[in-house]
Design a protein around this motif. Structure first.
Motif, PDB file in Angstrom:
ATOM      1  N   ASP A 501       0.844  -1.195   0.000  1.00 47.27           N
ATOM      2  CA  ASP A 501       0.000   0.000   0.000  1.00 47.27           C
ATOM      3  C   ASP A 501       0.881   1.246   0.000  1.00 47.27           C
ATOM      4  O   ASP A 501       1.438   1.632   1.025  1.00 47.27           O
ATOM      5  N   THR A 502       1.019   1.874  -1.154  1.00 46.61           N
ATOM      6  CA  THR A 502       1.907   3.035  -1.277  1.00 46.61           C
ATOM      7  C   THR A 502       1.233   4.342  -0.877  1.00 46.61           C
ATOM      8  O   THR A 502       1.907   5.365  -0.731  1.00 46.61           O
ATOM      9  N   VAL A 503      -0.079   4.319  -0.708  1.00 48.74           N
ATOM     10  CA  VAL A 503      -0.813   5.544  -0.407  1.00 48.74           C
ATOM     11  C   VAL A 503      -1.418   5.532   0.995  1.00 48.74           C
ATOM     12  O   VAL A 503      -1.789   6.568   1.537  1.00 48.74           O
ATOM     13  N   GLY A 504      -1.495   4.361   1.614  1.00 50.81           N
ATOM     14  CA  GLY A 504      -2.052   4.272   2.966  1.00 50.81           C
ATOM     15  C   GLY A 504      -3.562   4.340   2.993  1.00 50.81           C
ATOM     16  O   GLY A 504      -4.152   5.032   3.833  1.00 50.81           O
ATOM     17  N   ILE A 505      -4.223   3.593   2.089  1.00 48.51           N
ATOM     18  CA  ILE A 505      -5.686   3.708   1.963  1.00 48.51           C
ATOM     19  C   ILE A 505      -6.431   2.411   2.235  1.00 48.51           C
ATOM     20  O   ILE A 505      -7.638   2.435   2.481  1.00 48.51           O
ATOM     21  N   PHE A 506      -5.729   1.269   2.217  1.00 48.39           N
ATOM     22  CA  PHE A 506      -6.458   0.001   2.241  1.00 48.39           C
ATOM     23  C   PHE A 506      -6.942  -0.412   3.633  1.00 48.39           C
ATOM     24  O   PHE A 506      -7.769  -1.308   3.753  1.00 48.39           O
ATOM     25  N   TRP A 507      -6.436   0.263   4.683  1.00 47.65           N
ATOM     26  CA  TRP A 507      -6.910  -0.081   6.028  1.00 47.65           C
ATOM     27  C   TRP A 507      -8.407   0.193   6.178  1.00 47.65           C
ATOM     28  O   TRP A 507      -9.079  -0.403   7.014  1.00 47.65           O
ATOM     29  N   THR A 508      -8.952   1.100   5.334  1.00 43.67           N
ATOM     30  CA  THR A 508     -10.373   1.450   5.439  1.00 43.67           C
ATOM     31  C   THR A 508     -11.286   0.307   5.011  1.00 43.67           C
ATOM     32  O   THR A 508     -12.496   0.381   5.220  1.00 43.67           O
ATOM     33  N   LYS A 510     -11.694  -2.354   6.349  1.00 48.53           N
ATOM     34  CA  LYS A 510     -12.293  -2.992   7.530  1.00 48.53           C
ATOM     35  C   LYS A 510     -13.735  -2.541   7.734  1.00 48.53           C
ATOM     36  O   LYS A 510     -14.493  -3.159   8.480  1.00 48.53           O
ATOM     37  N   TYR A 511     -14.096  -1.434   7.076  1.00 50.58           N
ATOM     38  CA  TYR A 511     -15.407  -0.831   7.297  1.00 50.58           C
ATOM     39  C   TYR A 511     -16.287  -0.977   6.054  1.00 50.58           C
ATOM     40  O   TYR A 511     -15.797  -0.949   4.928  1.00 50.58           O
ATOM     41  N   GLU A 512     -17.576  -1.102   6.276  1.00 54.25           N
ATOM     42  CA  GLU A 512     -18.496  -1.272   5.154  1.00 54.25           C
ATOM     43  C   GLU A 512     -18.662   0.032   4.383  1.00 54.25           C
ATOM     44  O   GLU A 512     -18.434   1.126   4.905  1.00 54.25           O
ATOM     45  N   ASN A 513     -19.027  -0.094   3.124  1.00 54.90           N
ATOM     46  CA  ASN A 513     -19.281   1.055   2.264  1.00 54.90           C
ATOM     47  C   ASN A 513     -20.699   1.562   2.522  1.00 54.90           C
ATOM     48  O   ASN A 513     -21.667   1.034   1.981  1.00 54.90           O
ATOM     49  N   TRP A 827     -15.371   0.298   2.496  1.00 54.77           N
ATOM     50  CA  TRP A 827     -15.179   1.745   2.406  1.00 54.77           C
ATOM     51  C   TRP A 827     -13.971   2.062   1.540  1.00 54.77           C
ATOM     52  O   TRP A 827     -12.918   1.468   1.674  1.00 54.77           O
ATOM     53  N   ASP A 828     -14.148   3.039   0.640  1.00 59.00           N
ATOM     54  CA  ASP A 828     -13.090   3.413  -0.304  1.00 59.00           C
ATOM     55  C   ASP A 828     -12.254   4.537   0.286  1.00 59.00           C
ATOM     56  O   ASP A 828     -12.655   5.698   0.270  1.00 59.00           O
ATOM     57  N   GLY A 829     -11.064   4.188   0.792  1.00 54.73           N
ATOM     58  CA  GLY A 829     -10.167   5.197   1.352  1.00 54.73           C
ATOM     59  C   GLY A 829      -9.381   5.936   0.296  1.00 54.73           C
ATOM     60  O   GLY A 829      -8.599   6.821   0.613  1.00 54.73           O
TER      61      GLY A 829
END
Length: 838
Positions: A501-508, A510-513, A827-829
């Motif tokens: 993850d080069t942008v730091g977005i995929f941790w999101t 864990k949460y529903e959209n 959720w799309d971070g």
């Protein structure tokens, strides 16, 4: 009873395996397109094989399809505005908006150019205009929206302040003369004339001329016209004429005038002087009887200069609008300062001469008419107030519950600030104090012709400021990750997914959209849901993540002894000829003799300090580099084991985004991927041999190491076509021979022309959004198997222009098809600067 596969298409799997395993270990990625046009009919589900090893490439659409007119002005960090078509070779940073909604300077990356036959001209209530292609997104209160999805009345983000003052040195007399002559000068027919009736201004003009050149004379040309001439007659141009030629303002009629670029680079104090003299000449401070309020404005027949003045005022955080009216045969442009900023204008700029005396007698209230600079009421569609009664009491409502009606209105910044404090909500606080003014679209008009359009990429924020409007610039990979998470236990336990993850977005994820409407979910046979995902961060960045309250699950580190000498040299940008390289080689060799493979950077430093074969200068140079490496918080004695990285049944994100800001940090990301790829390859090869041995003797013992999928976002950074990379050789090894031992590689990129050609030519699964940049199309044309009947550019031409459609080339089933990617359930971070995460 045999399974019925008539509803679904399985890709990435051979026919014999489809017959044997059916839909087991597949992931639902989208639906096939069965008819053409801009609103195509969708058919069967498309399921992607997850059981076997693959080399898969996902190409997302980049800037090539979203472009601006060639004359669009881009704001630079040195204060200037230049046309986008002149930006290719310019090294300055551009201005953009970050996730906290503050305007910052940011480096630009790539530059794109193409031709189109249709554009949209967007006009805002402030008078600002922008010509852009239909697909180009603009920032709204609900995130980025393509302009063709917006309409009259939509409010979009524009800068509220552009604090990019420069440090250009121009004498005070030059600043004043440029202002005077642009405002009320006649600079044509070999004349330099100035027209004014204010005695103080006339005297100041004369003094400025004498300071500029004491040999110049000022003579009365008519009642209120003053002519600047040489003291001695000669054919040579006067010094003032030469200067006006040099800054390119001589010879232009009133409607052609423009402010020279040097003015945009002035300091705050000098720019204030320039605007002071401009407004003191052609400006006005007057009382509007109908509105019962004072107005400050400036009038010019030059459209370009009106926008330039509006831009210069923005540097002070002064908002304005441009009104037009026809005078004789030409349009006149009036820059009207918003009433809320009249006080700021008087404080920061003010007037000179008679108008200054007039302004002293006027009572201009601070924070007057605050209902102009408001936040769009659409924010209440996303943010739900927790306690209306509590807030109503704080606002002094007689019936506190009636505060519920606030959702029908656009709140002022002060109101939203107060609500944010009561609700203790950081996102609302950021929004209330943002650098954004939410301007209103008053007209969208299609224009046809032959246009050259341009775009740039801004890696960190993916947006930039153009004509003083904020414009944009790992979705599918996330869909595939969701499908990994949905696998049954017996399949998932044999798989491990590692995401770089080069942008730091995929941790999101864990949460529903929460943004998906139920009817859309039903249409796609989906349910919004977060997934189990493990977010690993560098152990030295733990305090940073905790301070910023960014969730993570586990720190990771690289075992210092696993970093080979060649890796250190690449990191430190050293060669074998450098003295530091010899010292580092001796130090590592000695420390391994003493302690084996358990050592850290401090141990290398200690050994280097004791070295007797080198100079103090060389020691200091190497030790300085080692101390910098230690500060990265990446290396430790023990390190994280490969078994922990590749944990069975687990989706793991390796967050390397903190190494993206500083110069040289790209090498750290490459090192992490290179070492991880190398060790996983070595261990997986060993376990594969054990698996083969068990198969030969009929044992069904499961391997201790699962099949590994490594997914890399922005893959062109790690497998570049045109430069060395610390990860390149390892990843090429995965591509060439990694499939046999059970190593899959999924490469996501928006720049296939920058990705190593072997990755494209050797992939067996290719998924691409619509490409418009010719260099990208040429790059992906390397995928040309015999079953691909027509060239790739023909496929792209047939694709709908709306988001979500893609071409799929599957070498396993020898199929080429168009599909629409299914919606994300997590959720799309990756959505830039969307503040409403509540």
């Amino acid at each position: 009873m045999s399974l019925d596969f008539s509803k679904n298409i399985i890709v990435g799997r051979k026919e014999s395996h489809i017959e044997k395993y059916g839909e087991k270990a597949t992931g639902y990625i989208g639906k096939v397109v069965v008819s053409g046009g801009e609103d195509p009919v969708l058919g069967k589900k498309i399921l992607m094989d997850l059981s076997r090893s693959h080399v898969a490439i996902i190409c997302g659409k980049r800037g090539g399809g979203k472009c601006l007119h060639e004359d669009t002005l881009i704001t630079l960090d040195d204060g200037r505005e230049i046309k986008i078509k002149e930006l290719e070779k310019n090294k300055n940073k551009v201005l953009s908006i970050n996730k906290n909604l503050n305007i910052i300077s940011n480096k630009k990356d790539e530059f794109f150019k193409r031709n189109v036959k249709s554009m949209l001209n967007v006009k805002l209530r402030s008078g600002k205009e922008l010509k852009l292609t239909k697909e180009h997104p603009l920032f709204t209160i609900n995130g980025w929206e393509p302009i063709n999805k917006l309409k009259k009345g939509s409010r979009i983000a524009t800068p509220r302040i552009i604090n990019n003052f420069g440090n250009k040195k121009i004498t005070l007399e030059e600043i004043k003369l440029i202002a005077y002559l642009l405002s009320e000068g006649n600079l044509s027919n070999n004349l330099v004339l100035f027209n004014n009736t204010d005695k103080k201004i006339i005297d100041d003009f004369k003094k400025s001329i004498k300071k500029f050149d004491k040999n110049l004379l000022i003579k009365k040309h008519s009642d209120f016209d003053f002519r600047v001439i040489k003291s001695k007659k000669s054919k040579e141009k006067s010094s003032i004429r030469k200067y006006l030629d040099k800054i390119k303002i001589y010879g232009k009629l009133a409607h052609e005038k423009e402010i020279p670029s040097q003015i945009f680079q002035l300091s705050k104090k000098d720019l204030s002087l320039f605007l002071n003299r401009m407004f003191s000449c052609n400006g006005c401070i007057c009382y509007d009887i109908n509105k019962k309020a004072w107005s400050i404005n400036y009038s010019t027949s030059s459209k370009k200069m009106s926008f330039q003045i509006q831009s210069l005022l923005l540097k002070f955080g002064i908002l304005s609008k441009i009104r037009t009216k026809k005078i004789k045969k030409r349009l006149n442009y009036e820059i009207v300062i918003l009433k809320q900023d009249n006080y700021k204008y008087i404080k920061e700029i003010n007037f000179f001469g008679n108008k200054k005396e007039k302004s002293k007698n006027i009572k201009i209230k601070k924070n007057n008419n605050l209902n102009i600079d408001t936040i769009p009421k659409e924010l209440w569609n996303t943010y739900k107030i927790k306690n209306f009664t509590k807030i109503g009491k704080q606002f002094g409502y007689k019936v506190p519950k009636s505060f519920r009606t606030c959702v029908n209105y656009s709140p002022s910044r002060q109101e939203l600030n107060k609500i944010a404090d009561i609700e203790k909500n950081k996102n609302l606080k950021n929004l209330a104090n943002s650098d954004i003014f939410w301007d209103e679209i008053i007209n969208i008009k299609e224009i046809k012709g032959n246009f050259t359009v341009y775009d740039i990429t801004v890696p960190e924020t993916h947006n930039f400021i153009a004509n003083n409007i904020i414009v944009h610039n790992s979705y599918t990979m996330s869909v595939i990750m969701e499908e990994f998470a949905k696998q049954p236990f017996e399949i998932k336990e044999r798989l491990s997914a590692i995401i770089i993850d080069t942008v730091g977005i995929f941790w999101t994820m864990k949460y529903e959209n929460k943004e998906l409407p139920q009817d859309l979910l039903d249409k796609w046979d989906l349910k919004a849901k977060g997934i189990e995902i493990r977010n690993m961060i560098p152990f030295g960045k733990k305090n940073f993540y905790e301070k910023k309250e960014i969730p993570f699950d586990q720190p990771f580190s690289i075992k210092t002894s696993q970093v080979d000498l060649e890796d250190w040299l690449a990191l430190f940008r050293l060669t074998w000829k450098d003295q530091e390289s010899s010292l580092l080689s001796r130090s590592i060799e000695e420390i391994r003799k003493k302690v084996g493979n358990l050592y850290d950077i401090d141990d290398i430093i200690t050994i280097s300090q004791k070295d007797t074969e080198t100079t103090k200068e060389t020691k200091d140079s190497l030790i300085g580099r080692l101390k910098v490496a230690k500060s990265w918080g990446l290396f430790s004695k023990q390190g994280t084991s490969m078994k922990d990285f590749a944990r069975a049944g687990t989706i793991t994100t390796i967050d390397v985004s903190t190494y993206k800001q500083a110069i040289g940090m790209e090498s750290i990301q490459e090192l992490i991927v290179g070492l991880l790829g190398k060790r996983l390859y070595e261990e997986r090869m060993l376990y594969r041999k054990e698996e083969e041995k068990n198969l030969l003797i009929g044992k069904k013992k499961e391997s201790e190491m699962p099949i590994v999928w490594m997914m890399i976002d922005e893959a062109h950074m790690f497998m570049p076509q045109d430069r060395p990379s610390m990860a390149l050789d390892v990843l090429l090894q995965w591509i060439r021979v990694g499939r046999q031992p059970g190593l899959s590689l999924l490469l996501a990129t928006q720049r296939p022309n920058k990705l190593h050609s072997e990755a494209i030519s050797q992939c067996d699964f290719f998924l691409s959004m619509r490409m418009t940049a010719q260099e990208d199309i040429q790059a992906v044309s390397a995928i040309r198997p015999s079953y691909l009947k027509i060239p790739m550019d023909k496929y792209y031409a047939q694709m709908p222009k709306t988001q979500g459609f893609a071409i799929l080339v599957d070498d396993n089933s020898e199929k080429v098809m168009m599909l629409k990617i299914r919606p994300r359930i997590t959720w799309d971070g990756g959505k830039t600067a969307n503040v409403f995460s509540d």
